[in-house]
Structure formats: C-alpha cells, structure tokens
Scaffold this active site. Structure first.
Site, PDB file in Angstrom:
ATOM      1  N   CYS A   1      -2.312   9.660   2.832  1.00  0.00           N
ATOM      2  CA  CYS A   1      -1.548   9.099   1.167  1.00  0.00           C
ATOM      3  C   CYS A   1      -2.581   9.405  -0.156  1.00  0.00           C
ATOM      4  O   CYS A   1      -1.807   9.427  -1.304  1.00  0.00           O
ATOM      5  CB  CYS A   1      -1.770   7.461   1.542  1.00  0.00           C
ATOM      6  SG  CYS A   1      -3.074   6.581   1.304  1.00  0.00           S
TER       7      CYS A   1
ATOM      8  N   GLU B   1       0.416  -0.994  -0.109  1.00  0.00           N
ATOM      9  CA  GLU B   1      -0.104  -0.194  -0.237  1.00  0.00           C
ATOM     10  C   GLU B   1       1.332   0.562   0.443  1.00  0.00           C
ATOM     11  O   GLU B   1       1.564   1.275   1.368  1.00  0.00           O
ATOM     12  CB  GLU B   1      -1.103   0.408   1.175  1.00  0.00           C
ATOM     13  CG  GLU B   1      -1.765  -1.302   1.227  1.00  0.00           C
ATOM     14  CD  GLU B   1      -3.063  -1.011   0.480  1.00  0.00           C
ATOM     15  OE1 GLU B   1      -3.053  -0.174  -0.170  1.00  0.00           O
ATOM     16  OE2 GLU B   1      -3.707  -2.484  -0.018  1.00  0.00           O
TER      17      GLU B   1
HETATM   18  P1  NAD Z   1       7.653   4.595   5.214  1.00  0.00           P
HETATM   19  O1  NAD Z   1       8.693   4.216   3.419  1.00  0.00           O
HETATM   20  O2  NAD Z   1       9.488   5.065   5.250  1.00  0.00           O
HETATM   21  O3  NAD Z   1       7.997   3.680   6.113  1.00  0.00           O
HETATM   22  C1  NAD Z   1       7.196   2.478   6.341  1.00  0.00           C
HETATM   23  C2  NAD Z   1       8.021   1.780   7.643  1.00  0.00           C
HETATM   24  O4  NAD Z   1       8.392   1.511   6.464  1.00  0.00           O
HETATM   25  C3  NAD Z   1       7.425   2.255   8.677  1.00  0.00           C
HETATM   26  O5  NAD Z   1       7.443   1.620   9.601  1.00  0.00           O
HETATM   27  C4  NAD Z   1       9.446   2.493   8.899  1.00  0.00           C
HETATM   28  O6  NAD Z   1      10.479   2.275  10.009  1.00  0.00           O
HETATM   29  C5  NAD Z   1       9.220   1.065   7.977  1.00  0.00           C
HETATM   30  N1  NAD Z   1      10.835   1.073   7.322  1.00  0.00           N
HETATM   31  C6  NAD Z   1      12.257   1.665   7.237  1.00  0.00           C
HETATM   32  N2  NAD Z   1      12.478   1.557   6.598  1.00  0.00           N
HETATM   33  C7  NAD Z   1      12.622  -0.490   6.212  1.00  0.00           C
HETATM   34  C8  NAD Z   1      12.877  -1.438   5.658  1.00  0.00           C
HETATM   35  N3  NAD Z   1      14.191  -0.744   5.336  1.00  0.00           N
HETATM   36  N4  NAD Z   1      12.482  -2.652   5.768  1.00  0.00           N
HETATM   37  C9  NAD Z   1      11.231  -2.666   6.003  1.00  0.00           C
HETATM   38  N5  NAD Z   1      10.801  -1.679   6.112  1.00  0.00           N
HETATM   39  C10 NAD Z   1      11.139  -0.622   6.768  1.00  0.00           C
HETATM   40  O7  NAD Z   1       6.826   5.154   4.938  1.00  0.00           O
HETATM   41  P2  NAD Z   1       6.176   6.584   6.151  1.00  0.00           P
HETATM   42  O8  NAD Z   1       7.621   7.784   5.868  1.00  0.00           O
HETATM   43  O9  NAD Z   1       6.591   5.666   7.461  1.00  0.00           O
HETATM   44  O10 NAD Z   1       4.444   6.953   4.918  1.00  0.00           O
HETATM   45  C11 NAD Z   1       4.463   7.472   3.824  1.00  0.00           C
HETATM   46  C12 NAD Z   1       4.202   6.789   3.277  1.00  0.00           C
HETATM   47  O11 NAD Z   1       3.474   6.171   3.583  1.00  0.00           O
HETATM   48  C13 NAD Z   1       3.802   8.151   2.034  1.00  0.00           C
HETATM   49  O12 NAD Z   1       4.474   7.538   1.094  1.00  0.00           O
HETATM   50  C14 NAD Z   1       2.548   8.081   1.716  1.00  0.00           C
HETATM   51  O13 NAD Z   1       1.948   8.329   0.967  1.00  0.00           O
HETATM   52  C15 NAD Z   1       2.614   6.050   2.339  1.00  0.00           C
HETATM   53  N6  NAD Z   1       1.281   5.817   2.485  1.00  0.00           N
HETATM   54  C16 NAD Z   1       0.399   4.495   1.708  1.00  0.00           C
HETATM   55  C17 NAD Z   1      -0.967   4.141   2.228  1.00  0.00           C
HETATM   56  C18 NAD Z   1      -1.839   3.977   1.557  1.00  0.00           C
HETATM   57  O14 NAD Z   1      -2.373   3.117   2.150  1.00  0.00           O
HETATM   58  N7  NAD Z   1      -1.283   2.938   0.465  1.00  0.00           N
HETATM   59  C19 NAD Z   1      -1.176   4.938   3.398  1.00  0.00           C
HETATM   60  C20 NAD Z   1      -0.188   5.807   4.636  1.00  0.00           C
HETATM   61  C21 NAD Z   1       0.495   6.282   3.445  1.00  0.00           C
END
Ligand code: NAD
Length: 461
Positions: free
Chosen positions: A242, A208
């Site tokens: 998002c 997502e």
């Molecule tokens: P992110 O990708 O930076 O982090 C998401 C999660 O992944 C966090 O828990 C983080 O600790 C973890 N993470 C970081 N590095 C990792 C790795 N190497 N391996 C596994 N996990 C890891 O995203 P964010 O900044 O927390 O969220 C913002 C983004 O999320 C935006 O792009 C937004 O559009 C998207 N988003 C999408 C939806 C949807 O439903 N499609 C909903 C909310 C947010």
C-alpha cells in the site's frame, strides 16, 4: 458469524475489563503462534502468491508483527494507567481523569497483500486494548487464511479471537455485525461499502486504504541513490504494497538518466529478476490488470523501459519491473493505484507544479521526497496532505511503532500502531469525581446575589 459474534459479546460481558496480565498473556500466545509456525506461514503465503520471496515474508510480515506485539507488551502497563487531567479552578477540589476502557468486540477485515501483518498489526492493538476480536481474512490468500484460522483456534481461546474466511459476500455480512469498532484494510472502493454498512449500527470505523503515493526527486539529489531506494520500496512484494511509491516526479531532462539508474538498481537487487527472491503477482486478476494498464499506456504513446536483463517480461505470474516514460494524465497508470512493479514518471519544470499536482489529486497514504533543500522539505510538509511522509527514503515511517499510521481523505481515516492503536480500540472515558467540599451548590436556584457575582467572576471580561 452471528453466533460467533454473540459468543464474543458474552465473554466480554463476563470479563469487561481484562487485566494487564490477561492481555499480556493473549499477546504472548499470539507471539508464540507466529514464532512456532514461521515456516508454515512462509510456505502458505508462497503458495498463495505462486512465489513470494521467503525473506520478504520474514522482513515485511513476521518481523513487524512480532515487533508490534512486543511493543504493546512493553508499553501496555503505562498505556492502561488512568490519565489524570486538570480541573478548572471553579470546580476544585474535584478530580478528573481518563480511563481507557476496552470498546468491546472489534471486527478486523484483512486484504491479501500482506495477509499476516495486516491481520496481526491491528489485532495486537485490539487485544492490547482488552477487546474480543473477529477477523475476516482475504479470499485471495486461501492457504494462509485457512492456516491462520486453524492456528488461532489452536493457540488462543475461542472467546477472545475468532477468524472467519470467505469472499465479498462474507465481508458484506461481516461488516453488518454490530461491532464496537471495525478496522478495515483494503481498497477505497470496498472501504466505502464497509463504512456504509457500519453506519447502520453507528459502528465507528478505521479505514486503512490505498491510493497513489507520490515520490518526488529534487533536481540536485543523486539519481542513483534515489533510484536504489525507490526500487527497493517499489519491488518489495513486486509493488503490491500500500505504501509503495506509485509514481515519481523527475525534473524535466533527467527522466532517461533516472530510468537507467532504476535499471542498474533493479539488476543489482535481482540479477535474475524471475528468481525466487522476486515475488509474483498475487492473482491472475491482478496480473491481467497490470498488463492491461501497461497496454493502455503503450496505446496512448508511453515508452516502457523494462528493467530486466533478458528478453522475457513475464514468467508465470512474475512481471518484469518497468519504468514508464512520456506518461500522460489520461493514462490508467496515472489514474489508478498501480499495486505492481510498474513505475510511471511524471516530468516537472518547477517545484510549484509538483505541489499543485499533489494537491489536485486525492490525498495519498504516503508521500516521499528526496531533497536536501530545507525550504522545499518544509513546503512539502506544510503545503501537502498525506497519511505520512518519509524523507530521503521510502516506506520507513510505517516501521516506527512510535508513529501513528493511517491515511487521510481517499487513503483512509483513523490511526493505529503503538499507542494510537491502543487508543483507537479503547473508549477514552472521562471521569469527574466530585469532592465533599464542592462549592457548586452556591450556584443552585433560587439564584442568590453571590451566585450572580460568582458568575461575573467566572465569565470574566
Ligand atoms: P479489497 O478492498 O478488495 O479487499 C479487502 C478485504 O475486504 C478482503 O478481505 C475482501 O474479501 C473484503 N471485502 C470485499 N468486498 C467486501 C464487502 N462488500 N464488504 C466487506 N468486505 C469486503 O482490497 P485488496 O485487493 O484485498 O487489497 C488491496 C488494497 O488494500 C489496495 O488498495 C491497498 O493499497 C490497500 N492496502 C492498504 C493498506 C494500508 O495500511 N493502508 C495496507 C494494505 C493494503
């Protein structure tokens, strides 16, 4: 983490197909967890954001979480029923059906922007489908993540749901565990890493992700009405959604009027833009990113129209909403997901240009069209590809439990919410039950004349 994972796996072996009553009980416990701790949840998220509007947490986190749980409880008995499927005439009187079996142990990775709902939405689907679940919360919501881990421990059996906290290192280790399914919500950048790690175990993933969701205003649509709806969706959680409209296509010549309409709407919603009702940016890292993007646009010749009604444009980590005019393709705000209260305008001369632009860019999570023109609506629905569409409003397709939710291409893969969520976390197992009267042995070797005649009938002309 390994030990926790093994504990969940062991519990699954002991009870591989939790009953309807057991699953409903888990959903009930989750619902109680939220309802009994609403204030603590609101306060923790508020602290993490240094200012998250209380009503936004209620409207965009508590309400949809409870709704997802209640919907699953209501529909679960029909979702769990084996599904009868027809049997081809040559195999009658055998029977065929699908049974939806829990996949096993699911992993859920949660972002910071809606930390409760992004955990509970997938979680409700996963436990409704009878799985054990491990969640990895975001390091950017430390207060909420800690509270959530404690609450899950207190309200739910440890061999059903377990929460781990930590940053990218923990996330990387987490996604290497041999889960039966991983649902990741976050950026496309990290989504790729999760998918790579999961591929070592052939763990299926639902991603997502985010991206730039376009919004299109047809030339005959009321600018005031469109601006009001767009401002609501864009300024909710200060644009850190998002599904927020990322940028807006406005017919050439209407840009200034649209910016004015946005100003009117923003000031009506937030008479004091930096008051409690308006959320702050989650982290200084994100705040600086917003400022850098605006500066880049200014440096490249854009005009920023601040929508606030005083001279200040920032207050702590709160940022004044802004519309950006005269944008160019090479500006960062036209290339990166904005995820803040800044709305660039892209001018268009004709509708073909809009469709070409959308199709020339990565497939978005959502697309919004404000139009009463049936031909244009049909063109957008059939000629562009996006995770979902809301017509004449923004974001609201996500709120329908009856609709699958998920991106496509760069904005993700797979679906959840409601029945599609139940199916995502289930193995649709095909079961064929042979009849005592089966005629299949007519086809056994040595192949008789009758078998060859039957073959010709089966093959047809
Ligand atoms: P992110 O990708 O930076 O982090 C998401 C999660 O992944 C966090 O828990 C983080 O600790 C973890 N993470 C970081 N590095 C990792 C790795 N190497 N391996 C596994 N996990 C890891 O995203 P964010 O900044 O927390 O969220 C913002 C983004 O999320 C935006 O792009 C937004 O559009 C998207 N988003 C999408 C939806 C949807 O439903 N499609 C909903 C909310 C947010």
């Amino acid at each position: 983490m390994q030990q926790t994972f093994e504990k969940l796996q062991k519990a699954r072996r002991q009870n591989p197909f939790p009953s309807l009553a057991e699953r409903k009980k888990w959903l009930d416990l989750l619902q109680t967890l939220v309802l009994e701790n609403e204030i603590a949840i609101i306060e923790a998220i508020d602290k993490d954001f240094t200012g998250r509007a209380e009503f936004e947490t209620q409207l965009a986190e508590i309400y949809p979480s409870i709704k997802a749980i209640k919907h699953a409880k209501k529909k679960l008995s029909s979702w769990m029923k084996p599904e009868k499927r027809p049997v081809s005439i040559w195999f009658k009187p055998a029977a065929a059906k699908i049974i939806y079996q829990p996949l096993g142990v699911a992993g859920i990775i949660v972002p910071w922007n809606y930390p409760l709902y992004m955990a509970l939405g997938p979680l409700a689907c996963a436990i409704a489908a009878g799985n054990r679940v491990m969640l990895k919360m975001s390091e950017f919501t430390p207060n909420f993540s800690q509270l959530f881990a404690e609450l899950v421990k207190k309200y739910l059996p440890a061999d059903v749901i377990s929460v781990v906290n930590g940053g990218p290192d923990v996330g990387a280790e987490f996604s290497q565990l041999p889960f039966d399914h991983i649902l990741f919500t976050g950026s496309s950048r990290v989504g790729k890493m999760v998918m790579k790690a999961a591929s070592d175990n052939l763990t299926p993933v639902t991603l997502e992700l985010g991206g730039k969701s376009p919004t299109i205003i047809d030339e005959n649509f009321s600018l005031a009405l469109a601006a009001e709806k767009i401002m609501f969706g864009k300024l909710l959680n200060s644009g850190q959604t998002c599904l927020a409209p990322d940028y807006v296509f406005v017919k050439a010549g209407q840009e200034e009027a649209f910016a004015e309409a946005c100003k009117t709407a923003a000031q009506k919603f937030y008479p004091k833009w930096n008051a409690k009702e308006y959320s702050a940016i989650n982290s200084s890292k994100q705040f600086q990113r917003q400022e850098a993007m605006l500066q880049d646009a200014i440096d490249k010749g854009a005009e920023i129209v601040y929508l606030n009604n005083n001279q200040e444009t920032t207050d702590g980590r709160k940022m004044s909403p802004a519309v950006v005019l005269q944008t160019q393709a090479e500006m960062q705000i036209r290339q990166e997901e904005i995820f803040g209260p800044v709305l660039p305008i892209v001018s268009y001369q004709n509708f073909d240009e809009v469709i070409d632009y959308v199709n020339d860019h990565p497939r978005p999570l959502a697309l919004y069209l404000f139009s009463h023109n049936q031909k244009r609506i049909k063109r957008i629905l059939t000629e562009t590809t996006s995770g979902g569409v809301t017509l004449n409003d923004v974001i609201l397709h996500v709120s329908q439990e009856s609709l699958p939710f998920g991106g496509v291409g760069n904005s993700g893969m797979g679906h959840y919410h409601g029945y599609e969520g139940f199916k995502t976390f289930s193995k649709a197992k095909s079961v064929f039950k042979q009849s005592r009267l089966a005629g299949t042995k007519l086809m056994y070797p040595p192949y008789s004349k009758l078998a060859k005649m039957l073959y010709r009938l089966m093959r047809g002309r």
